[in-house]
Structures are given as structure tokens and as C-alpha cells.
Design an enzyme around this catalytic site. Structure first.
Site, PDB file in Angstrom:
ATOM      1  N   GLU A 140      47.959  18.003  -4.861  1.00 17.28           N
ATOM      2  CA  GLU A 140      48.199  19.129  -3.932  1.00 17.28           C
ATOM      3  C   GLU A 140      48.797  19.929  -4.819  1.00 17.28           C
ATOM      4  OE1 GLU A 140      50.777  17.945  -0.448  1.00 17.28           O
ATOM      5  OE2 GLU A 140      49.118  16.785   0.315  1.00 17.28           O
TER       6      GLU A 140
ATOM      7  N   GLU B  87      44.439  11.501   1.547  1.00 23.45           N
ATOM      8  CA  GLU B  87      45.699  11.254   2.497  1.00 23.45           C
ATOM      9  C   GLU B  87      45.011  11.765   3.765  1.00 23.45           C
ATOM     10  OE1 GLU B  87      49.018  13.307   1.170  1.00 23.45           O
ATOM     11  OE2 GLU B  87      48.881  12.752  -1.086  1.00 23.45           O
TER      12      GLU B  87
HETATM   13  O1  AHR Z   1      51.959  11.298   2.317  1.00 21.52           O
HETATM   14  C1  AHR Z   1      53.257  12.168   2.172  1.00 21.52           C
HETATM   15  C2  AHR Z   1      52.958  13.346   1.229  1.00 21.52           C
HETATM   16  O2  AHR Z   1      52.143  14.325   1.998  1.00 21.52           O
HETATM   17  C3  AHR Z   1      52.410  13.260   0.104  1.00 21.52           C
HETATM   18  O3  AHR Z   1      53.485  13.080  -0.984  1.00 21.52           O
HETATM   19  C4  AHR Z   1      51.554  14.393  -0.093  1.00 21.52           C
HETATM   20  O4  AHR Z   1      50.560  14.539  -1.102  1.00 21.52           O
HETATM   21  C5  AHR Z   1      51.478  14.889   0.975  1.00 21.52           C
HETATM   22  O5  AHR Z   1      51.821  16.257   1.368  1.00 21.52           O
END
Ligand code: AHR
Length: 500
Positions: free
Chosen positions: A173, A304
Site C-alpha cells: 500500500e 488483501e
Molecule cells: O488488513 C489490515 C490493513 O488493511 C493492512 O495492514 C493494510 O495493508 C490494509 O489497509
């Protein structure tokens, strides 16, 4: 009666086991308590890893695990997490609750965990606050077998043999918590950092993952691809094997996301409608990738995904602990079917997160452990791992409430390694069951075995009642020739294993 058509002879692509991958971050009670309790814990463990959690994850055939973050990855300095535990540095976990991180779970412990699980390793490196040298040395420490400062240090720390790093993420990110960068800036850093992610094992090169977009940020995808593809030597593909994508299902808005267990029918459909947006994201980001990579050499890695609700009342807001209901089961079933259908581009997907954080497959409380509805869905879908996707289509109708419309059914079908045809079918309706006539072309069906997960929309398992939501065998199936007929109940996820 809805028809499901399966062209049993038409294989559409390979289903990488990693489409059912997982993610574990130093966040809340995911690593500590959820997985790692230390060798001296009273909770039964092997080298510090909870035996109950490891056994459940092995049963589910966890294929790959991503670590150490997440946002934590871009603040993680791997040398703090090696060597004697008493001398490891303590740090503040600034992203997640400001708690003290004692670094007792580091590289050696992660590799031990993956060894116990029998899964592939996905390490996420630090671009946001780390140096090229630090990243390069981590790779050397983990994977180099000869004589070198890092290999020597690893041996001194008790592990003369190198490990295998299957996947390596160059930052996380970086458009946000990983440095608030612009796509051009990150694209150039990616080119730079990845150069020093050396392949010390020529027979099993590290699969390098470039940080991709958040949700529908096509500007990021376009900018990163443009920058990484400038003046490439032949076959370089932007120096990447994969480009990531993050998309969470948030029922309401970030400021007030909605509760995990308290919701009405409208919120049910709203959540599922939002989850279905994953398909549009894969198509649209995929179209940008096609411009640079029409042969689909670069994988899309959805590293994610999952539901994100308000935390359980009374728990630390920085720990992201949430319950998990039949709604999460449907979110999992919908996404896993989408990933299967897009296996030409999507090669890995990692649900967030493994234990006690966001849409977990496992929740723990002291020595107790429960399996969530999401766990059961992964366990039912595991037959798709390493299978061949089959051409399939289901007739659907639009259902929902207000503006929150969804198809009543979603599916995917594969020819498994066991030679059986595996159908996974979701019924998104809270109230209605549907009669299905599944037609398999040029197929003589010998036997059908079914497993179903069904319950009220907000049903969930608790530490006092751990088996409220659990899969049951589904035998109300008629078959003849190439046809299978059955009724799928409301609010359910079904797996059929068809012997041909
Ligand atoms: O999964 C929680 C958070 O969500 C992670 O650390 C990040 O990569 C995303 O914003």
C-alpha cells in the site's frame, strides 16, 4: 428451475492453490495469541505455534501465507526479529493500537510456521521506511546457501540451511500507509528495490510482486505500469511477476462500517452487492494490465480482501477483531468463485486475515479456538486447488432490496486432481430456495456427494456454542445420465463432488 450448464470437456485454465491464500500481520491478536504462543505456553504448541490452529489450517489445505503485513511491513525491520529473543528490540506498533511489539515472532518463526503448515511463503518487504540494502540483505539471509555475511548470520542464529521464499512483495500500500507515494515515484522505487531482490536459487526464482492499487484507483495501476515498463529490456515485463490489488467489503462507510453480527436484510444485500464489485475491479484493472501485458504474463495478486466491520464492542479499536456469520460465508464463497472464473489473470488471493483479525477463518480466546463460517467455506472449496476450471454458466435472476441488487446464484466448476467434477454454488437469497437442473455435457455421472453450509443470515459460532454453523452432508440429489437435480436452500454455500 434454474439450469446450470457445464461443458465438462472444455477446460478454461488452471486454478492455482494460491487463489485460496491467507494473510497474517502483526496486528491485534493475529500472530501473538492467535498463532504464536511461545514454547513455554500452557496452550499445547510445537516450537511456539498453537497445535490446534496449525491442525485446522492444515486440514483446510492452506496453500500460502503472507507476512508480516500489511501496513506493518513498511515499518518492519527484519534484523530486530532475529537472534536470541531476550535481546530482540522492542518497538511500537504504530499502526495497530500503539502496543509494544517484542519481535519474538520473526523470520525464523515465520519459516517454522510455514514448515508446520506445509504452505508456501509470501514475505512482504519494507519500501516505506526501509533501505534497498535492508531488503537485499533480508533476501540474502533467507535464501542464500553459500558463504556470505547474511548466510553466516543465519547459521549463527541456528539455521544453516536457507529457506525458500516463494513470493516477495516490494512494499505494501505504498499509495497510503506504505509512504503516501505517487505512482511514478513508487514505480521508480519498485524498479530500484526489486533489482536487489536477488534470485539465489535459479531453479526456484522468487516471484516478485509490485504494489498495485486500492479498489478502483486505476490512476495508480496505469501510472505504475507506465513507469515500470519504460525502457525495459526484452521480456522484462516491468520487472514484476505480479501486481497486487486490495479490496475490502465495507458494508456502510469507513467512519461507520456496520456491525459483524447485527444487520438487517437490506444490509445483507448491500454487503453482497459490494463484494460482487470485486469482479468489476478484476476486469478493469485487468484491462489496464492487458495494455502492457496482453499475454497475461503478469499475475494479478489480490493479496488483501474480505469484510471489514466495526470492531466487536469492548475490544481494542486498533486490533480489528470481528465476528463472522453466514454473511461472511457468502462473501467468501462469492469471491472464491470470482477468482476461479478469472484464473487467466488472477493467480493468488489472500483473505485478511488468518486469525482474530477482520474476516478470519479462526478465532481464539485463551486456549479455546473456534472455526468460523468462512473457515468452512475454504474447507469446502479446497477441492478446486490445482484443478482445471471448466466452462460453466448458470441462469440467474436479480434479487435484493432497494438499490442493492445481486444475482440469486453464483457458481464455479472445476475438474479436480481427484478426477471428480467439483461444483461450488452460492445461494445469495436470505429467504428463497431454488430448484437447480445441472447439465454436464458428454458426461455419465456415477455418483454425487454434497456438503452444505446453511443457516440464518446472522448465525455464527461462539466460544460457548462453537458448532452452530457447520457443514452438513447434502444428499437430496437426483442424478441420471449427465443431469443432476437438487434444491439449494436459502442463504447457503454448497459443494458437490461429482464422480464421472
Ligand atoms: O488488513 C489490515 C490493513 O488493511 C493492512 O495492514 C493494510 O495493508 C490494509 O489497509
Amino acid at each position: 428451475m434454474a439450469k446450470l450448464y457445464v461443458n465438462s470437456k472444455h477446460q478454461m485454465g488452471h486454478l492455482n492453490p494460491e487463489l485460496q491464500g491467507h494473510f497474517s500481520e502483526h496486528l491485534g491478536r493475529c500472530i501473538y495469541e492467535g498463532i504464536y504462543v511461545g514454547e513455554n505456553s500452557e496452550i499445547p504448541n510445537t516450537n511456539g505455534m498453537r497445535n490446534d490452529v496449525v491442525a485446522a489450517l492444515k486440514e483446510m489445505q492452506i496453500p500460502v501465507l503472507r507476512w508480516p503485513g500489511g501496513c506493518f511491513a513498511d515499518e518492519y525491520h527484519w534484523k530486530d526479529g532475529i537472534g536470541p529473543k531476550e535481546t530482540r528490540k522492542k518497538m511500537i506498533n504504530t499502526h495497530w493500537g500503539g502496543v509494544v511489539e517484542d519481535n519474538s515472532f520473526g523470520t525464523h518463526e515465520f519459516m517454522e510456521l510455514c514448515k508446520q503448515l506445509g504452505c508456501k511463503t509470501y514475505i512482504n518487504g519494507n519500501v516505506g521506511s526501509g533501505t534497498v540494502q535492508e531488503m537485499s540483505e533480508w533476501v540474502e539471509y533467507m535464501t542464500f546457501d553459500g558463504v556470505s555475511p547474511m548466510a553466516d548470520m543465519r547459521a549463527k542464529n541456528g539455521h544453516p540451511d536457507s529457506w525458500k521464499v516463494d513470493y516477495f512483495g516490494v512494499g505494501n500500500e505504498n499509495w497510503g500507509c506504505g509512504g503516501n507515494m505517487t505512482p511514478e515515484y513508487y514505480g521508480n522505487l519498485y524498479r530500484h528495490y526489486q533489482t536487489y531482490v536477488r534470485n539465489y536459487k535459479p531453479d526456484s526464482p522468487i516471484f516478485k510482486i509490485c504494489c498495485g492499487a486500492n479498489v478502483a484507483d486505476y490512476f495508480w495501476t496505469k501510472g505504475v505500469l507506465e513507469t515500470t515498463h519504460k525502457n525495459n529490456p526484452p521480456g522484462a515485463h516491468g520487472f514484476m511477476d505480479g501486481l497486487s490489488l486490495h479490496y475490502y467489503t465495507v458494508p456502510l462507510v469507513w467512519e461507520k462500517k456496520g456491525q459483524a453480527t447485527e444487520f438487517d436484510e437490506e444490509l445483507w444485500y448491500r454487503t453482497l452487492n459490494k463484494t460482487l464489485f470485486m469482479e468489476e475491479l478484476i476486469n478493469n484493472h485487468g484491462a489496464y494490465m492487458d495494455e502492457y501485458d496482453p499475454e497475461k504474463k503478469i499475475a494479478m495478486v489480490v493479496d488483501e480482501w474480505g469484510t471489514w466491520y466495526d470492531v466487536e464492542p469492548g475490544t481494542n479499536p486498533g486490533f480489528l477483531y470481528q465476528q463472522n456469520t453466514m454473511r461472511d460465508a457468502l462473501v467468501a464463497g462469492i469471491n472464491l468463485n470470482i477468482f476461479n472464473k478469472h484464473c487467466d489473470r488472477v493467480k493468488m488471493a489472500n483473505i485478511a486475515q488468518l486469525v482474530n483479525v477482520l474476516q478470519s477463518v479462526i478465532l481464539t480466546e485463551g486456549e479455546k479456538m473456534i472455526l468460523t463460517p468462512t473457515y468452512h467455506v475454504f474447507n469446502m472449496f479446497k477441492y478446486h486447488q490445482d484443478a482445471e476450471l471448466l466452462d460453466s454458466y448458470i441462469e440467474t435472476e436479480e434479487i435484493g432490496m432497494g438499490e442493492w441488487k445481486v444475482p440469486n446464484l453464483t457458481e464455479s466448476v472445476s475438474l479436480g486432481k481427484d478426477g471428480k467434477i467439483h461444483v461450488t454454488l452460492n445461494n445469495l437469497s436470505v429467504t428463497d430456495s431454488y430448484d437447480i437442473d445441472a447439465v454436464f455435457t458428454e458426461t455419465e455421472i456415477k455418483a454425487v456427494e454434497g456438503t452444505i453450509l446453511t443457516n440464518k443470515m446472522d448465525a455464527h459460532n461462539t466460544f460457548d456454542n462453537p458448532d452452530i454453523v457447520r457443514p452438513e452432508s447434502f444428499d437430496k440429489v437426483e442424478f441420471a445420465g449427465g443431469n443432476v437435480k437438487f434444491t439449494i436452500p436459502a442463504c447457503s454455500v454448497l459443494h458437490l463432488a461429482i464422480e464421472v
